[in-house]
Structures are given as structure tokens and as C-alpha cells.
Design a protein around this motif. Structure first.
Motif: not given
Length: 287
Positions: A229, A235, A239-240, A242-244, A246-247
């Protein structure tokens, strides 16, 4: 002269009890492998020298089991005499021929028959029941070659990690630092089982070798998520995803720490489950 196997599901027998009370339980193995299990088995190995010359060699089970221990006993008449404790759960300083194999020296006179009794504690793994009888010189030469090759690759990984760490210190780009984490997790997952990495950095720990794989594998998946990422700047473009990532990345790093509290089979199950989930999520988000 022959090889027979008996199961000790409760792991309660002693070697002398096996000789006195349980010899009728031995029989030929159904195949060349003991199946994947978390149990204790006994192996009765007979060696006979039919040549005119004495044999001075090494009996070896190469890469026989990764999570386990082998207690070797010499059968002398009706007595079981302790010889050595080997395997990944054994103390590396007490192994008769070094780490990485289950092996011991034998000296067999012409016409002599020797019997050996091996108690095998397996931890969520299988075991190849095809031992090799090798000369001591051949065995030592193979260990030198293996150590040299392992040292080369371990050193290469460490040089790569150091190089990217220097790039991070000079450029302050976080992706280089995350890639250092990827390299080190990959290095630990491959080098700790043989003890070669421990010898290189002075941490020849039995506990680390027996708990490394799943934890290092989960950590490596987490580091790859965070590195990807950052390096791909998801990002901005996804974006989706990227968030996934990261989590998932941070969750896997926490899970890698907690995985040490799980038994071996659960660690492996957790590793493969997490890896499959990450791949499925990645494909779903990118399609």
C-alpha cells in the motif's frame, strides 16, 4: 535387517517397557511415511553387517520431521540403553552430530547385528521412515555444503536488509523500511528451522526454531500488505484496497505476536487461513 513401528498414543511407555511388554505391537509400516499427526511412535531398527569388513558410519533420517523429538536407545540384550535425544525439540548443544538431522554414529563388526529403538514425538508433522547409512566423511561433507549454502543465502538476505535500511535513512521513504521488515520475516521463516540463522546472529534458540514458521509467515504477510500500500500509493488510486491492506497488515502483525501462544497445529492453521483470506480479499478488491 529390518524396520518396524508401534504406536504409543498416550506417550506413556518407557523404552524398557517396550522391550519387556510391547514387542508384539511392532509391525511393518504401511508405507514409507508416518502420517501427519501429533503423537508418539516407536521405531525398531535392525542393522546387520553382511560384509567382511567392519562398518563405521552414520545412520541418518534427513529432514525427517520439523516439529518433534527423537529419543534414541541402543538395544543390548534385554536392556534399552539411552544413547541420545535429537530433533528440533532437543537441546542443540547435546546433539551428537549437530543440528538439522536425526543422526548418530554406528560401528558394526563383520557379521554383527545391532538393534536400535527410537521413540518419535511428532508435533503436527509426518516422518519419512527411510533411514540412510552413510560414511562419516560423506555425512560431514554434506553438512559443510549445507552450512555454506545456508550461510550464503542468509548473508544475502541480511545484506539486502541492510542496503534498504541505509536507503531509508538517506531518503526517509517509509516503503524502504517496510521492505526491510518483509526481508527479515522471510529470512526468519526459512533459516530458523536448521539453526543456521541462529548460529549466524548468536540466537541458536530451540524455542525460536519451534515457534518461528507460522509467526514469521503471518508477519511476512502483514509486512507485504503494509509495504504494497505504501510503495504503490494505493491511497490515491484504490482507496478501498488501501484501507483493507492497512487493516489486514496491522492485524496480522498483532496476530503474529499472539500466535506464539497457540499449539503448533493451530499456528499452521492460522497461518494458512490468514494467507488465504488475504489473497481472496485482494482478488475481490482488484477485480
Amino acid at each position: 535387517a529390518g524396520l518396524e513401528v508401534a504406536d504409543d498414543a498416550g506417550g506413556e511407555w518407557t523404552a524398557q517397557q517396550v522391550l519387556d511388554n510391547h514387542m508384539e505391537r511392532f509391525g511393518p509400516p504401511p508405507s514409507g511415511m508416518l502420517p501427519l499427526a501429533d503423537t508418539t511412535s516407536w521405531v525398531l531398527l535392525g542393522l546387520r553387517n553382511v560384509s567382511q569388513d567392519p562398518i563405521a558410519g552414520v545412520v541418518q533420517w534427513k529432514r525427517s520431521f520439523k516439529w518433534g523429538r527423537a529419543d534414541v536407545f541402543a538395544v543390548e540384550g534385554a536392556r534399552a540403553v539411552p544413547h541420545s535425544r535429537q530433533g528440533q525439540l532437543a537441546d542443540p548443544d547435546r546433539l551428537p552430530l549437530g543440528r538439522g538431522h536425526v543422526a548418530w554414529r554406528v560401528d558394526i563388526a563383520s557379521g554383527e547385528t545391532q538393534r536400535w529403538l527410537i521413540r518419535v514425538h511428532r508435533r503436527a508433522t509426518s516422518m519419512d521412515l527411510r533411514p540412510e547409512l552413510r560414511t562419516l566423511a560423506d555425512f560431514q561433507a554434506s553438512k559443510v555444503r549445507s552450512s555454506a549454502l545456508g550461510g550464503f543465502f542468509n548473508g544475502l538476505f541480511l545484506v539486502m536488509a541492510l542496503y534498504h535500511l541505509l536507503l531509508y535513512l538517506g531518503l526517509r521513504d517509509r516503503s524502504y523500511l517496510l521492505y526491510v521488515g518483509v526481508i527479515l520475516a522471510n529470512l526468519f521463516s526459512q533459516a530458523m528451522p536448521t539453526g543456521s540463522l541462529g548460529q549466524l546472529i548468536g540466537l541458536d534458540s530451540v524455542w525460536l526454531s519451534n515457534h518461528h514458521f507460522a509467526q514469521a509467515g503471518i508477519a511476512m504477510c502483514g509486512m507485504w500488505c503494509l509495504f504494497s500500500r505504501d510503495a504503490l500509493a494505493t491511497v490515491e488510486y484504490a482507496p478501498r484496497l488501501d484501507r483493507a491492506c492497512g487493516v489486514l497488515g496491522h492485524a496480522q502483525l498483532v496476530l503474529a505476536l499472539l500466535a506464539g501462544l497457540l499449539p503448533p497445529m493451530s499456528r499452521m492453521f492460522t497461518f494458512f487461513t490468514v494467507s488465504s483470506a488475504c489473497w481472496s480479499l485482494y482478488r475481490n478488491l482488484t477485480n
